[in-house]
Structures are given as C-alpha cells and as structure tokens.
Design a protein around this motif. Structure first.
Motif, mmCIF file in Angstrom:
data_model
loop_
_atom_site.group_PDB
_atom_site.id
_atom_site.type_symbol
_atom_site.label_atom_id
_atom_site.label_comp_id
_atom_site.label_asym_id
_atom_site.label_seq_id
_atom_site.Cartn_x
_atom_site.Cartn_y
_atom_site.Cartn_z
ATOM 1 N N LEU A 89 12.811 1.474 -1.404
ATOM 2 C CA LEU A 89 12.006 2.433 -0.651
ATOM 3 C C LEU A 89 11.415 1.825 0.616
ATOM 4 N N LEU A 90 11.067 0.561 0.541
ATOM 5 C CA LEU A 90 10.460 -0.092 1.696
ATOM 6 C C LEU A 90 11.496 -0.396 2.775
ATOM 7 N N GLU A 91 12.748 -0.586 2.348
ATOM 8 C CA GLU A 91 13.841 -0.936 3.244
ATOM 9 C C GLU A 91 13.590 -2.290 3.914
ATOM 10 N N GLY A 92 14.665 -2.903 4.363
ATOM 11 C CA GLY A 92 14.526 -4.218 4.965
ATOM 12 C C GLY A 92 14.258 -5.270 3.893
ATOM 13 N N ASP A 93 13.877 -6.443 4.317
ATOM 14 C CA ASP A 93 13.654 -7.560 3.390
ATOM 15 C C ASP A 93 12.186 -7.597 2.957
ATOM 16 N N PHE A 94 11.754 -6.564 2.221
ATOM 17 C CA PHE A 94 10.367 -6.484 1.776
ATOM 18 C C PHE A 94 10.326 -6.325 0.255
ATOM 19 N N SER A 95 9.276 -6.849 -0.339
ATOM 20 C CA SER A 95 9.189 -6.877 -1.797
ATOM 21 C C SER A 95 7.848 -6.351 -2.307
ATOM 22 N N THR A 96 7.791 -6.155 -3.616
ATOM 23 C CA THR A 96 6.540 -5.740 -4.263
ATOM 24 C C THR A 96 5.436 -6.755 -3.996
ATOM 25 N N HIS A 97 5.789 -8.030 -3.998
ATOM 26 C CA HIS A 97 4.767 -9.064 -3.833
ATOM 27 C C HIS A 97 4.138 -9.012 -2.447
ATOM 28 N N GLN A 98 4.902 -8.555 -1.450
ATOM 29 C CA GLN A 98 4.325 -8.439 -0.112
ATOM 30 C C GLN A 98 3.304 -7.300 -0.039
ATOM 31 N N LEU A 99 3.462 -6.306 -0.906
ATOM 32 C CA LEU A 99 2.427 -5.270 -1.018
ATOM 33 C C LEU A 99 1.154 -5.868 -1.604
ATOM 34 N N ARG A 100 1.315 -6.801 -2.522
ATOM 35 C CA ARG A 100 0.158 -7.508 -3.103
ATOM 36 C C ARG A 100 -0.545 -8.323 -2.021
ATOM 37 N N HIS A 101 0.231 -8.923 -1.133
ATOM 38 C CA HIS A 101 -0.349 -9.661 -0.007
ATOM 39 C C HIS A 101 -1.075 -8.691 0.931
ATOM 40 N N TRP A 102 -0.495 -7.511 1.126
ATOM 41 C CA TRP A 102 -1.151 -6.489 1.965
ATOM 42 C C TRP A 102 -2.489 -6.099 1.351
ATOM 43 N N PHE A 103 -2.501 -5.931 0.045
ATOM 44 C CA PHE A 103 -3.731 -5.595 -0.664
ATOM 45 C C PHE A 103 -4.796 -6.672 -0.435
ATOM 46 N N ALA A 104 -4.396 -7.934 -0.588
ATOM 47 C CA ALA A 104 -5.343 -9.042 -0.419
ATOM 48 C C ALA A 104 -5.868 -9.108 1.013
ATOM 49 N N THR A 105 -4.957 -9.007 1.972
ATOM 50 C CA THR A 105 -5.333 -9.105 3.381
ATOM 51 C C THR A 105 -6.249 -7.960 3.795
ATOM 52 N N THR A 106 -5.876 -6.745 3.414
ATOM 53 C CA THR A 106 -6.636 -5.564 3.806
ATOM 54 C C THR A 106 -8.001 -5.517 3.121
ATOM 55 N N THR A 107 -8.022 -5.858 1.841
ATOM 56 C CA THR A 107 -9.285 -5.846 1.104
ATOM 57 C C THR A 107 -10.263 -6.871 1.670
ATOM 58 N N TYR A 108 -9.755 -8.084 1.929
ATOM 59 C CA TYR A 108 -10.644 -9.122 2.458
ATOM 60 C C TYR A 108 -11.145 -8.757 3.858
ATOM 61 N N ALA A 109 -10.286 -8.138 4.665
ATOM 62 C CA ALA A 109 -10.694 -7.746 6.019
ATOM 63 C C ALA A 109 -11.864 -6.768 5.979
ATOM 64 N N ARG A 110 -11.928 -5.973 4.898
ATOM 65 C CA ARG A 110 -13.000 -4.972 4.788
ATOM 66 C C ARG A 110 -14.275 -5.544 4.152
ATOM 67 N N CYS A 111 -14.112 -6.358 3.114
ATOM 68 C CA CYS A 111 -15.300 -6.790 2.370
ATOM 69 C C CYS A 111 -15.760 -8.215 2.691
ATOM 70 N N LYS A 112 -14.847 -9.065 3.205
ATOM 71 C CA LYS A 112 -15.163 -10.468 3.527
ATOM 72 C C LYS A 112 -15.703 -11.236 2.318
ATOM 73 N N ASP A 113 -15.282 -10.843 1.122
ATOM 74 C CA ASP A 113 -15.750 -11.496 -0.105
ATOM 75 C C ASP A 113 -14.541 -12.076 -0.825
ATOM 76 N N ILE A 114 -14.277 -13.365 -0.606
ATOM 77 C CA ILE A 114 -13.083 -13.995 -1.163
ATOM 78 C C ILE A 114 -13.110 -14.030 -2.688
ATOM 79 N N ARG A 115 -14.305 -14.163 -3.272
ATOM 80 C CA ARG A 115 -14.406 -14.198 -4.733
ATOM 81 C C ARG A 115 -14.068 -12.835 -5.339
ATOM 82 N N ALA A 116 -14.480 -11.773 -4.674
ATOM 83 C CA ALA A 116 -14.146 -10.435 -5.171
ATOM 84 C C ALA A 116 -12.638 -10.220 -5.131
ATOM 85 N N VAL A 117 -11.999 -10.642 -4.031
ATOM 86 C CA VAL A 117 -10.549 -10.494 -3.909
ATOM 87 C C VAL A 117 -9.840 -11.347 -4.963
#
Length: 276
Positions: A206-234
């Motif tokens: 569905l994502l097409e190209g060379d993308f994986s489920t784990h990169q969505l997990r990285h997106w989650f980590a990056t986006t969440t931290y950008a909003r909350c700035k709390d590394i322990r929560a992430v």
C-alpha cells in the motif's frame, strides 16, 4: 541437517520456548544454527572451535547487523551446551563483540503515509497502517491484536520479550477498534491471527516504493517527540528497554538543524580573535 546437530538444536529451542522467547526469535536462532551446521558438515556442536566460528562470522558478504545476530545465536547456543554439561567449554568466549554502525532514523514521508491510506481498498488495510503510524506497533503486534487488548480507550500490547506496555488509543483508531467486539482484529484464514509477514507485505504494498511497517513506527516516534518533547514518554509508548534505542528512531529534519545553528550566539566581527 546433520544428525549430530539436530537433537542439540531441538533441546536448545525447547529451552528458549520454556523461557517465553518470541517465536520469531526462536526461528532466527534455529536458522543461524542450521546454516552453521551446513557450513561445517565435518564438525558437531561438541567439536567445532572458536577458529571455525570466527571464520563463519567473518563472512565478507554479511552486514554488521547479520554478523551480530549470528554471534548472538552462537553465544546463546554454546552457553546452553556449557551450562547443561553437554560441552565442557564455550568457544564463543574467545570471540569479540561485533560493532554495528549506529542506526539512523528512517521516518516515512508524510505524503507516502497519506498515499498509502488513499490506496487502501478495505477498512482493515487502513487499520493496519494506522496502528503502525498512530500507535507505533510492530507488525507482529498488529497481527496478534485482540479485542481483549482494547479496554476503556487504552491498548495493552505484549511486545518483544513479552514486555507489556499501555498506549492510549488515538481518536483516529477508535472507530476501527470499536468495529469488532470479540476475537482477533486480523484473524487467520482458518484459526488464530494473521501472520506478521502478511501484515508487513500488505502495508508495504500500500505504501509503494521501498517503505516498510517499521518506517511507520519511526514516523510515530519522530512525530510524537516533535509534539511532546518527552523522550521518556516516547520510549514507553514504543516499548524500548533503552532510551538510546528510542533516540535512534527519532528523525531530525534539515529545518531543525538550521534552527539549531541559527540559535548560536553571534559575535561581531571586532570581537572575533585575530589570525595574526
């Protein structure tokens, strides 16, 4: 596989099962040991030495991560043989640790995520992607997600090493979580739940190209931290034992690097030291 290796590998895998190790971990360990047995057919688990093991792990075609995984398997296997009295020594004690370059975060681009959601033809395909992007779930965690895991707006996830973590369900997930009242959200064809490989292949398609489920997990980590700035929560949301692992999941955009440099105190030209 050599008959001399088979029973030892079988006892070893039962030992891992008794300790509650993940099936995926046991499969990986078994494959490495089977490869080792095929590489040295003239040796048995009781006769192979650190010299052969060093030669095996030094395979120039393997990446550092593969070498590290092979070494970890060998260390665990020969430790088991030593503590059970099957072998008097442990040849892996003479092997050095494998250095693996620090991983770099690979969050999926926003447009790829939205494109994948747009291409999804069924609600369950959308749900798969959202669980990785809005809850940070691994593919095996998505595969075995059960209605019992969703209670009062919270998800209870059993991750790697059987470690439990609790995640508040994002509003975008709730309609999909509440569509079903009993059973696995992604049931298998005949019984149980869908295989993690099936989840991963569907999401990558569905994502097409060379993308994986784990990169969505990285997106989650990056986006969440950008909003909350709390590394322990992430860290807690991702289920990482070490915060250093969490840090490797969080991407840094060029704009952030530019802003960091711009924040440096400016000296006027006359205040700079002279080169003469």
């Amino acid at each position: 596989m050599d008959s001399e290796w088979a029973p030892h590998i079988s006892y070893f895998t039962n030992w891992l099962l008794a300790a509650g190790r993940q099936p995926s971990t046991i499969t990986t360990r078994t494959r490495w040991l089977q490869l080792l047995a095929r590489t040295y057919p003239a040796h048995t688990p009781l006769s192979i030495t650190h010299t052969e093991l060093s030669e095996w792990i030094a395979n120039p075609r393997w990446k550092p991560a593969s070498k590290k995984s092979a070494l970890a398997t060998a260390r665990r296997f020969f430790h088991y043989l030593e503590i059970t009295g099957t072998r008097p020594d442990n040849p892996t004690k003479l092997l050095l640790s494998v250095k693996v370059p620090r991983g770099k975060a690979r969050p999926i681009p926003d447009q790829v995520l939205t494109g994948g959601l747009a291409r999804a033809a069924a609600a369950e395909e959308i749900f798969m992607i959202l669980l990785a992007a809005y809850a940070g779930l691994r593919r095996f965690e998505i595969a075995k997600l059960h209605t019992n895991d969703y209670v009062n707006g919270w998800l209870t996830i059993r991750g790697k090493g059987q470690v439990m973590r609790h995640i508040p369900a994002h509003p975008v997930l709730k309609p999909y979580l509440e569509l079903k009242s009993a059973g696995y959200y992604f049931p298998g064809r005949f019984t149980g739940h869908r295989h993690p490989d099936n989840i991963g292949k569907n999401i990558s398609r569905l994502l097409e190209g060379d993308f994986s489920t784990h990169q969505l997990r990285h997106w989650f980590a990056t986006t969440t931290y950008a909003r909350c700035k709390d590394i322990r929560a992430v860290q807690e949301l991702l289920g990482h034992a070490d915060v250093a692992t969490t840090q490797s999941y969080i991407g840094v955009e060029d704009e952030q690097l530019t802003a960091a440099i711009s924040a440096l105190h400016r000296f006027t030209q006359e205040n700079l030291p002279s080169n003469t």
